[in-house]
Motif scaffolding. Structure first.
Motif, PDB file in Angstrom:
ATOM      1  N   ILE A 190      55.208  18.712 -22.560  1.00  0.00           N
ATOM      2  CA  ILE A 190      56.594  18.430 -22.906  1.00  0.00           C
ATOM      3  C   ILE A 190      57.208  19.739 -23.394  1.00  0.00           C
ATOM      4  CG2 ILE A 190      56.213  16.004 -23.492  1.00  0.00           C
ATOM      5  CD1 ILE A 190      56.304  16.706 -26.367  1.00  0.00           C
ATOM      6  N   ILE A 191      58.516  19.767 -23.431  1.00  0.00           N
ATOM      7  CA  ILE A 191      59.203  20.949 -23.944  1.00  0.00           C
ATOM      8  C   ILE A 191      59.761  20.578 -25.317  1.00  0.00           C
ATOM      9  CG2 ILE A 191      61.223  22.462 -23.615  1.00  0.00           C
ATOM     10  CD1 ILE A 191      58.989  23.121 -21.634  1.00  0.00           C
ATOM     11  N   VAL A 192      59.491  21.411 -26.285  1.00  0.00           N
ATOM     12  CA  VAL A 192      60.034  21.174 -27.622  1.00  0.00           C
ATOM     13  C   VAL A 192      61.106  22.224 -27.892  1.00  0.00           C
ATOM     14  CG1 VAL A 192      59.526  21.064 -30.095  1.00  0.00           C
ATOM     15  CG2 VAL A 192      57.873  20.179 -28.434  1.00  0.00           C
ATOM     16  N   ALA A 193      62.288  21.746 -28.250  1.00  0.00           N
ATOM     17  CA  ALA A 193      63.385  22.672 -28.598  1.00  0.00           C
ATOM     18  C   ALA A 193      63.464  22.731 -30.123  1.00  0.00           C
ATOM     19  CB  ALA A 193      64.693  22.151 -28.018  1.00  0.00           C
ATOM     20  N   GLN A 197      65.182  27.545 -29.463  1.00  0.00           N
ATOM     21  CA  GLN A 197      64.083  28.152 -28.715  1.00  0.00           C
ATOM     22  C   GLN A 197      63.349  27.019 -28.002  1.00  0.00           C
ATOM     23  OE1 GLN A 197      63.553  31.823 -29.408  1.00  0.00           O
ATOM     24  NE2 GLN A 197      65.627  31.136 -29.861  1.00  0.00           N
ATOM     25  N   PHE A 198      62.696  27.351 -26.906  1.00  0.00           N
ATOM     26  CA  PHE A 198      61.989  26.303 -26.157  1.00  0.00           C
ATOM     27  C   PHE A 198      60.496  26.618 -26.104  1.00  0.00           C
ATOM     28  CE2 PHE A 198      66.378  26.160 -24.993  1.00  0.00           C
ATOM     29  CZ  PHE A 198      66.659  24.807 -25.022  1.00  0.00           C
ATOM     30  N   PHE A 199      59.698  25.604 -26.369  1.00  0.00           N
ATOM     31  CA  PHE A 199      58.245  25.785 -26.431  1.00  0.00           C
ATOM     32  C   PHE A 199      57.558  24.795 -25.503  1.00  0.00           C
ATOM     33  CE2 PHE A 199      60.136  27.129 -30.356  1.00  0.00           C
ATOM     34  CZ  PHE A 199      59.487  28.324 -30.657  1.00  0.00           C
ATOM     35  N   VAL A 200      56.465  25.262 -24.901  1.00  0.00           N
ATOM     36  CA  VAL A 200      55.678  24.365 -24.045  1.00  0.00           C
ATOM     37  C   VAL A 200      54.583  23.759 -24.908  1.00  0.00           C
ATOM     38  CG1 VAL A 200      54.247  24.198 -21.977  1.00  0.00           C
ATOM     39  CG2 VAL A 200      56.024  25.928 -22.118  1.00  0.00           C
ATOM     40  N   LEU A 201      54.589  22.464 -24.990  1.00  0.00           N
ATOM     41  CA  LEU A 201      53.556  21.772 -25.757  1.00  0.00           C
ATOM     42  C   LEU A 201      52.692  20.986 -24.769  1.00  0.00           C
ATOM     43  CD1 LEU A 201      52.153  20.514 -28.217  1.00  0.00           C
ATOM     44  CD2 LEU A 201      54.137  19.083 -28.562  1.00  0.00           C
ATOM     45  N   ASP A 202      51.484  21.496 -24.529  1.00  0.00           N
ATOM     46  CA  ASP A 202      50.562  20.768 -23.636  1.00  0.00           C
ATOM     47  C   ASP A 202      50.089  19.524 -24.362  1.00  0.00           C
ATOM     48  OD1 ASP A 202      50.565  22.595 -21.470  1.00  0.00           O
ATOM     49  OD2 ASP A 202      49.390  23.966 -22.702  1.00  0.00           O
ATOM     50  N   VAL A 203      50.186  18.409 -23.694  1.00  0.00           N
ATOM     51  CA  VAL A 203      49.790  17.169 -24.381  1.00  0.00           C
ATOM     52  C   VAL A 203      48.384  16.738 -23.998  1.00  0.00           C
ATOM     53  CG1 VAL A 203      52.126  16.340 -24.815  1.00  0.00           C
ATOM     54  CG2 VAL A 203      50.990  15.745 -22.661  1.00  0.00           C
ATOM     55  N   LEU A 219      53.242  20.819 -33.587  1.00  0.00           N
ATOM     56  CA  LEU A 219      54.683  20.873 -33.915  1.00  0.00           C
ATOM     57  C   LEU A 219      54.914  21.798 -35.112  1.00  0.00           C
ATOM     58  CD1 LEU A 219      55.697  17.102 -33.461  1.00  0.00           C
ATOM     59  CD2 LEU A 219      56.322  19.013 -31.971  1.00  0.00           C
ATOM     60  N   GLU A 220      53.979  21.763 -36.037  1.00  0.00           N
ATOM     61  CA  GLU A 220      54.103  22.670 -37.193  1.00  0.00           C
ATOM     62  C   GLU A 220      54.062  24.125 -36.745  1.00  0.00           C
ATOM     63  OE1 GLU A 220      51.337  21.560 -40.441  1.00  0.00           O
ATOM     64  OE2 GLU A 220      53.257  21.558 -41.532  1.00  0.00           O
ATOM     65  N   LYS A 221      53.165  24.398 -35.803  1.00  0.00           N
ATOM     66  CA  LYS A 221      53.075  25.776 -35.284  1.00  0.00           C
ATOM     67  C   LYS A 221      54.402  26.167 -34.617  1.00  0.00           C
ATOM     68  CE  LYS A 221      48.184  25.229 -34.259  1.00  0.00           C
ATOM     69  NZ  LYS A 221      47.290  24.886 -33.163  1.00  0.00           N
ATOM     70  N   ILE A 222      54.965  25.205 -33.878  1.00  0.00           N
ATOM     71  CA  ILE A 222      56.241  25.482 -33.189  1.00  0.00           C
ATOM     72  C   ILE A 222      57.319  25.819 -34.214  1.00  0.00           C
ATOM     73  CG2 ILE A 222      58.137  24.335 -31.936  1.00  0.00           C
ATOM     74  CD1 ILE A 222      56.011  23.029 -30.168  1.00  0.00           C
ATOM     75  N   ARG A 364      44.996  25.760 -28.572  1.00  0.00           N
ATOM     76  CA  ARG A 364      45.805  26.945 -28.287  1.00  0.00           C
ATOM     77  C   ARG A 364      47.224  26.685 -28.795  1.00  0.00           C
ATOM     78  NH1 ARG A 364      47.449  29.316 -22.833  1.00  0.00           N
ATOM     79  NH2 ARG A 364      47.581  27.162 -22.145  1.00  0.00           N
ATOM     80  N   PRO A 365      47.848  27.627 -29.506  1.00  0.00           N
ATOM     81  CA  PRO A 365      49.211  27.356 -29.989  1.00  0.00           C
ATOM     82  C   PRO A 365      50.182  27.148 -28.824  1.00  0.00           C
ATOM     83  CG  PRO A 365      48.522  29.581 -30.593  1.00  0.00           C
ATOM     84  CD  PRO A 365      47.383  28.961 -29.864  1.00  0.00           C
ATOM     85  N   PRO A 366      51.206  26.347 -29.033  1.00  0.00           N
ATOM     86  CA  PRO A 366      52.212  26.174 -27.967  1.00  0.00           C
ATOM     87  C   PRO A 366      52.851  27.522 -27.615  1.00  0.00           C
ATOM     88  CG  PRO A 366      52.513  24.564 -29.711  1.00  0.00           C
ATOM     89  CD  PRO A 366      51.514  25.542 -30.217  1.00  0.00           C
ATOM     90  N   ARG A 367      53.363  27.641 -26.380  1.00  0.00           N
ATOM     91  CA  ARG A 367      53.957  28.921 -25.940  1.00  0.00           C
ATOM     92  C   ARG A 367      55.467  28.851 -25.985  1.00  0.00           C
ATOM     93  NH1 ARG A 367      50.865  26.550 -22.509  1.00  0.00           N
ATOM     94  NH2 ARG A 367      52.024  26.648 -20.559  1.00  0.00           N
ATOM     95  N   ARG A 368      56.041  29.944 -26.451  1.00  0.00           N
ATOM     96  CA  ARG A 368      57.506  30.034 -26.429  1.00  0.00           C
ATOM     97  C   ARG A 368      57.949  30.406 -25.007  1.00  0.00           C
ATOM     98  NH1 ARG A 368      61.130  32.185 -30.682  1.00  0.00           N
ATOM     99  NH2 ARG A 368      59.242  32.720 -31.800  1.00  0.00           N
ATOM    100  N   LEU A 369      58.977  29.782 -24.521  1.00  0.00           N
ATOM    101  CA  LEU A 369      59.501  30.165 -23.209  1.00  0.00           C
ATOM    102  C   LEU A 369      60.300  31.454 -23.359  1.00  0.00           C
ATOM    103  CD1 LEU A 369      60.673  26.835 -21.537  1.00  0.00           C
ATOM    104  CD2 LEU A 369      58.541  28.086 -21.218  1.00  0.00           C
ATOM    105  N   LEU A 370      60.052  32.374 -22.440  1.00  0.00           N
ATOM    106  CA  LEU A 370      60.718  33.686 -22.542  1.00  0.00           C
ATOM    107  C   LEU A 370      61.902  33.751 -21.577  1.00  0.00           C
ATOM    108  CD1 LEU A 370      57.491  35.867 -22.701  1.00  0.00           C
ATOM    109  CD2 LEU A 370      58.873  34.990 -24.596  1.00  0.00           C
ATOM    110  N   TRP A 371      62.892  34.492 -21.969  1.00  0.00           N
ATOM    111  CA  TRP A 371      64.085  34.661 -21.140  1.00  0.00           C
ATOM    112  C   TRP A 371      64.457  36.130 -21.090  1.00  0.00           C
ATOM    113  CZ3 TRP A 371      64.927  30.147 -18.931  1.00  0.00           C
ATOM    114  CH2 TRP A 371      64.699  28.968 -19.622  1.00  0.00           C
TER     115      TRP A 371
END
Ligand code: COA
Length: 633
Positions: A190-193, A197-203, A219-222, A364-371
């Protein structure tokens, strides 16, 4: 350009459902004239009548098009689906927030701190994944129609689009992409905003879905990552709140860069978006929560913490303002309600599984989407933000709980609650404007294969007669005449409803005739160039019943600049209304409309009461007259 790309596994249920019918041409044309007569001037109506008669004459254009439509019906599962989708959504160039995307507003939550909010979000995600598992396993029970003509099975296809759709902006028309996944190719992130900022959270990790405690920890890490100001990237989400053509142009620039393409691909393939919103700083009334859900409060608040192309965005505000924003093209509000209620029941219905989770895996921590943003993109961001701000400032909203009576009182009068509310909305509009206008009420056609909706045109001649009788200052109408007009209006509305839900309404049919003429490269038939047709498709009053069984409500914006959006949720002892309009338009005001609606609903109740008191009195006097007189003799 393909408007709907489907890798379809056909719904077993829809195969047994009948196809949407094509109504008889004469029936549609007669109904059309009946619907528009009271909406246009007499002279214009005469002109329209002549045009319609010519169109429907034996051997005329109408017959040719009707024949082609019937052929199309034979060849397709649902002859109107693509025409309707394009016309209703994909060709519409307006921004999705307010103009198109409806929202569900959850009851205000009480969070002591951000951890509480993240716990709620973690449970919500678990609830969503649970619901999605039911959908993926095709284990959702088939629904059956309630209310009018109850008992028929309903098409379930819309459910399969909940987590698998994405609306791509295009320069002239958008594309709705629906991936009917096999279990193995299902998206697992899922994508967490958070803070724009947008983060990829693998479920899923090591073939096992994350439990509630693991989701909370991710979510805390995000949240922590989003707080690092140095790593913060521009608020790209705001581009998706813009007009569709503008967003398509900005997207064209964005995708020139590989980093951006990768980020977009991850958003486009996610299950859903979860928006962790910052405190709005506003008093959380029903109206404010509805506004914030519709547009996020603009760029100064959470307006950029969204990705409007994605079908389901769950919002969890740190101040307890929560709900769902839905991109409307893949499914209707009823499906949105079912999903929202499931998730809400999941959250409130069972004890938290957080404490029960024996172990939290090292993830693994969620990843921030880069732009990668050049000055061009920066320009787009500024312009999109300005336009969103305008939309925010323009939306006039009023949420209102009418507490005096609800569905049960109306049923006791032996009337359809929905028809009754529609007539009350007509009365409210008439009280505000002294006229009736083209009105849209969505009617489900899920009794048919791939069925979506058609339109119940509620501004009937009978409704006009009723509202005139109720507002006549010379008091020329007796109570029994008013009751008679009310019954006629409700019967007309109920009959239209029955026609619409059985595929016999006129809007889809007329659209089909117009579209097929275009496909045949014919000149646009006069009936569709006529001023009356254009007026009749400007839905100044856009209404919809969206009932819920859990405490929450749906709302949406007006569909035209001088119109109202009126969403209602009838409950047994009250009716919840959410009315929207635009401040810029001087003819509309949501608070004035609500006031008129309240007044009208009370007047109708008083009318019933006076009428039943009069009936009782009459019965008593008849009984009295029938008794033998006692004689003193
Ligand atoms: N006397 C007593 N009771 C009556 C009655 C009468 N004359 N007429 C209807 N009722 C009862 C019904 O039996 C029903 O009972 P229930 O609550 O036990 O099921 C109840 O009143 C509601 O019926 P009614 O008010 O007539 O409406 P409906 O439920 O049939 O709804 C529509 C009508 C048009 C709203 C519905 O068919 C529909 O299409 N819904 C979908 C709308 C939609 O898509 N919204 C989202 C858009 S994004």
């Amino acid at each position: 350009m393909p408007i709907l790309e489907k890798e379809t596994v056909r719904d077993q249920n829809s195969q047994v459902l009948p196809k949407v019918p094509v109504p008889p041409l004469k029936q549609t044309l007669d109904t059309y004239l009946r619907c528009v007569q009271q909406l246009v001037k007499e002279e214009q109506f005469k002109k329209t009548k002549a045009i319609v008669e010519k169109f429907g004459a034996p051997g005329g254009v109408g017959e040719v098009l009707q024949k082609k439509l019937l052929e199309r019906r034979d060849k397709t599962n649902n002859w109107v689906y693509d025409y309707w989708l394009e016309d209703m959504y994909l060709n519409n160039r307006l921004a999705l927030p307010v103009n198109s995307s409806p929202v569900m507003v959850f009851p205000k939550q009480t969070f002591r701190d951000h951890k509480d909010a993240l716990r709620f979000a973690a449970r919500l995600i678990r609830g969503v994944l649970d619901y999605k598992a039911l959908i993926d396993a095709r284990a959702l029970p088939v629904e059956f129609a309630r209310g009018q003509l109850a008992g028929t099975p309903l098409c379930m296809e819309q459910y399969y689009r909940l987590f698998t759709s994405y609306r791509y902006p295009g320069p002239k028309t958008d594309m709705l992409k629906v991936q009917m996944n096999t279990a193995s190719s299902a998206p697992e992130h899922i994508i967490v905003a958070c803070k724009n900022q947008f983060f990829v959270l693998d479920v899923v990790a090591n073939s096992k879905q994350l439990n509630e405690a693991e989701l909370f920890s991710q979510l805390e890490k995000i949240m922590k990552m989003s707080e690092n100001a140095e790593e913060r990237l521009p608020p790209l989400g705001i581009l998706t709140s813009d007009g569709r053509t503008e967003w398509a142009q900005a997207r064209d620039t964005l995708i020139k860069d590989q980093t951006n393409r990768d980020s977009l691909a991850l958003i486009e393939s996610c299950v859903c978006v979860v928006c962790l919103d910052e405190h709005s700083g506003l008093e959380p009334s029903d109206t404010t929560r509805a506004l914030l859900m519709l547009h996020g409060g603009g760029r100064e608040k959470n307006g950029a913490n969204r990705w409007y192309d994605k079908s389901m965005q769950f919002v969890v505000g740190m101040d307890g303002i929560c709900g769902v924003v839905c991109e409307h093209s893949p499914f209707e509000g009823i499906v949105l309600v079912q999903c929202s209620e499931y998730v809400m029941k999941y959250i409130t219905g069972s004890p938290s599984k957080m404490a029960m989770a024996s172990s939290i895996r090292e993830l693994r921590p969620p990843r921030r989407l880069l732009w990668k943003c050049n000055s061009h993109i920066q320009g787009h961001l500024k312009a999109s933000g300005d336009r969103l701000q305008k939309l925010v400032n323009n939306l006039d909203m009023d949420a209102f709980k009418f507490k005096v009576y609800g569905k049960e009182f109306i049923k006791k009068q032996k009337m359809s609650p929905d028809a009754f509310i529609q007539v009350a909305l007509q009365l409210a509009f008439y009280k505000c404007s002294g006229r009736l206008v083209s009105t849209y009420e969505s009617a489900s056609i899920r009794r048919f294969q791939e069925g979506r909706v058609d339109n119940i045109r509620s501004a009937t001649p009978e409704a006009l007669a009723f509202v005139k009788s109720m507002t006549d200052e010379r008091a020329t109408f007796t109570d029994s005449e008013k009751i008679k007009h009310l019954m006629d209006a409700i019967n007309a509305q109920t009959n239209y409803t029955i026609a619409a839900i059985t595929g016999m309404a006129i809007d889809n049919h007329l659209l089909g005739l117009m579209k097929i003429a275009k496909e045949l490269n014919m000149e646009k038939p006069e009936i569709f160039c006529d001023e009356t047709y254009l007026t009749s498709n400007q839905f100044i009053l856009s209404t919809s019943q969206v009932p819920t069984t859990v405490e929450m409500f749906c709302c949406y914006g007006p569909v035209v600049s001088n119109g109202y959006g009126a969403c209602y949720n009838p409950q047994s002892d009250h009716i919840f209304f959410c009315v929207s309009s635009f401040w810029e338009n001087t003819e509309t005001s949501s608070v004035v409309f609500i006031k008129a609606l309240n007044e009208g609903l009370l007047e109708i109740r008083d009318l019933f009461n006076r009428n039943s008191a009069a009936a009782t009195k009459l019965a008593d006097s008849r009984q009295g007259a029938g008794q033998p007189h006692k004689s003193g003799k």
